[in-house]
Design an enzyme around this catalytic site. Structure first.
Site, PDB file in Angstrom:
ATOM      1  N   ALA A 295       0.787  -1.231   0.000  1.00 54.70           N
ATOM      2  CA  ALA A 295       0.000   0.000   0.000  1.00 54.70           C
ATOM      3  C   ALA A 295       0.821   1.284   0.000  1.00 54.70           C
ATOM      4  O   ALA A 295       0.377   2.296  -0.549  1.00 54.70           O
ATOM      5  CB  ALA A 295      -0.937   0.006   1.204  1.00 54.70           C
ATOM      6  N   CYS A 410       4.477   0.312 -11.472  1.00 53.48           N
ATOM      7  CA  CYS A 410       4.969   1.561 -12.064  1.00 53.48           C
ATOM      8  C   CYS A 410       6.252   1.273 -12.844  1.00 53.48           C
ATOM      9  O   CYS A 410       7.267   1.944 -12.667  1.00 53.48           O
ATOM     10  CB  CYS A 410       5.190   2.630 -10.999  1.00 53.48           C
ATOM     11  SG  CYS A 410       6.282   2.140  -9.643  1.00 53.48           S
TER      12      CYS A 410
END
Length: 482
Positions: A295, A410
């Site tokens: 997270a 990412c």
């Protein structure tokens, strides 16, 4: 990949220059020393000297010792010298390092052209001092005379580098005289991108797009905000920004984030427009149990909580989760926080939805983390790909029947994105891909692949009209458990 090099055998000018500056380069040694401003207490020094000294020290730590830049710049646990600097000097160090790292290959090529032979690997801070000096001369609004003088003073302050201050002075002064001839034919996109990365992007996206990605990395990332209540147009007007992506607000002018309107009241948080897209693929989350796995830093946790979900945020790092909790508190949002490795953790009950932002090479974030190309290697991608596959297969079982999982990274590397999903769809029964549509992500059709994946690139449009570009490189795919 080959680069041009100034050869003293074929360039009489270069040979003559270094005959005049000849020093025993092989005698250069590594100071291996963490400097701080207090080391120079009581000694007269030029204004700005401490910042340049720290910048050279930090640059060496990043590129030679492979220390992440964010860790070195952390005001609680980072480089002690950086933490001692005044606010303005810290900002200057950040700016210098950003330029040095974005243009590292380019600067290295220029140094090769200026030297009659390479500087030995164990050369102390001399090479780093040259990089800092050249970055200021070519890419920052620093007069040549000031950049040269501070670089020479930097070399003079180190007893091991002191014998070579004449070399530093001569190299930089020659650059000042001959900058056009030395820089006019440089292939900047190629030089500033490690060969393995450029080859990977060329294979995945084609030569033209690979070059466009590399070129985009030469510019600093914009500051994007996610608005808690979705009133993007209102906050764009208040902050003088524009609406991009699927409702993010992009600021035209940058400044201290905590001084901007809306920060204290928790109206928004900083999050790249691309990073804000994966959570939107989970649809209506009101009243649903949702897991945000891996997270930290917490932007997606905030999105899920703001969307009305009952969020369980899991991350292996206690320190990073502390920041998640602090940010949620500012935003007046709540989430269950769990510190654990998800390879070992088990939920008490299955989830309606899962967002897995898997650990990755982060090559999609190079615009905002310019140290990434010089820290990561191909074997990092290979190692992380194995972990991603393990996590993905494990957490699919935590979904309720009919539940949806969004996997994202990412990274620009297909091994960490498209290849992972293709593999799990082929090997795991009882799941199916739910294709992404452009309407779900603000009409960014260029960021939806033929397979139905989300794939943003730094060179792609960030608006439906295509009038602005600049996104983090992100991959996301949506899987449903049947």
């Amino acid at each position: 990949m080959q680069t041009l090099r100034r050869d003293r055998e074929t360039d009489p000018g270069a040979h003559f220059f270094f005959n005049r500056l000849r020093v025993p380069l092989s005698n250069l040694t590594d100071p291996n020393k963490r400097v701080k401003p207090s080391d120079f207490a009581g000694k007269p020094q030029t204004p700005g000297f401490a910042a340049r000294k720290i910048a050279a020290d930090l640059l060496g730590n990043v590129v030679h010792k492979r220390r992440p830049l964010d860790n070195e710049l952390d005001l609680n646990s980072g480089h002690s010298g950086f933490r001692e600097l005044a606010f303005n000097d810290r900002a200057l160090v950040r700016a210098i390092l950003g330029v040095c790292l974005r243009h590292r290959g380019e600067i290295a090529e220029i140094i090769d052209r200026l030297l009659d032979r390479p500087i030995p690997e164990k050369s102390g801070r001399v090479l780093d001092i040259l990089h800092v000096g050249i970055a200021q001369m070519l890419f920052m609004e620093v007069p040549d005379r000031a950049a040269v003088s501070l670089a020479v003073e930097n070399a003079s302050a180190d007893r091991r580098a002191r014998p070579y201050k004449g070399l530093v002075n001569g190299v930089l002064r020659r650059l000042g005289r001959e900058r056009e001839a030395l820089t006019s034919d440089l292939d900047r996109a190629a030089l500033n991108t490690p060969e393995w990365l450029l080859e990977s992007w060329t294979q995945s996206y084609g030569a033209e797009t690979a070059k466009a990605i590399a070129t985009a990395h030469q510019s600093e990332a914009a500051l994007d905000l996610t608005i808690k209540d979705g009133s993007s147009e209102v906050w764009a007007e208040k902050l003088g920004g524009t609406v991009v992506g699927a409702g993010s607000v992009r600021l035209v002018k940058k400044g201290a984030v905590d001084k901007l309107e809306g920060f204290e009241e928790g109206a928004w948080w900083v999050q790249d427009a691309a990073a804000a897209l994966p959570a939107k693929l989970l649809g209506d989350l009101r009243g649903k149990r949702v897991a945000d796995l891996c997270a930290a830093p917490g932007g997606k946790t905030a999105q899920l909580a703001a969307a009305g979900a009952e969020v369980t945020a899991v991350d292996i790092s206690k320190g990073r989760l502390k920041r998640v909790s602090e940010n949620l508190s500012r935003l007046k949002l709540s989430s269950e926080i769990v510190t654990s490795d998800i390879r070992e953790w088990e939920p008490e009950a299955p989830f309606d939805a899962i967002l897995l932002d898997a650990p990755c090479s982060a090559t999609g974030t190079i615009r905002r983390h310019p140290d990434v190309p010089w820290l990561k290697q191909l074997y990092d991608v290979e190692t992380l790909s194995k972990i991603q596959g393990e996590l993905l297969r494990r957490v699919i079982g935590w979904l309720k029947p009919g539940g949806v999982l969004v996997y994202c990274t990412c990274s620009l590397e297909k091994a960490e994105g498209e290849d992972q999903i293709a593999s799990v769809l082929a090997e795991v029964d009882g799941i199916e891909l739910i294709p992404v549509t452009a309407d779900e992500i603000g009409g960014l059709a260029a960021s939806v692949t033929e397979e139905g994946y989300l794939r943003t690139l730094p060179c792609q449009p960030v608006t439906k009209a295509g009038d602005e570009t600049g996104l983090d490189g992100f991959f996301a795919a949506r899987i449903k458990r049947l």
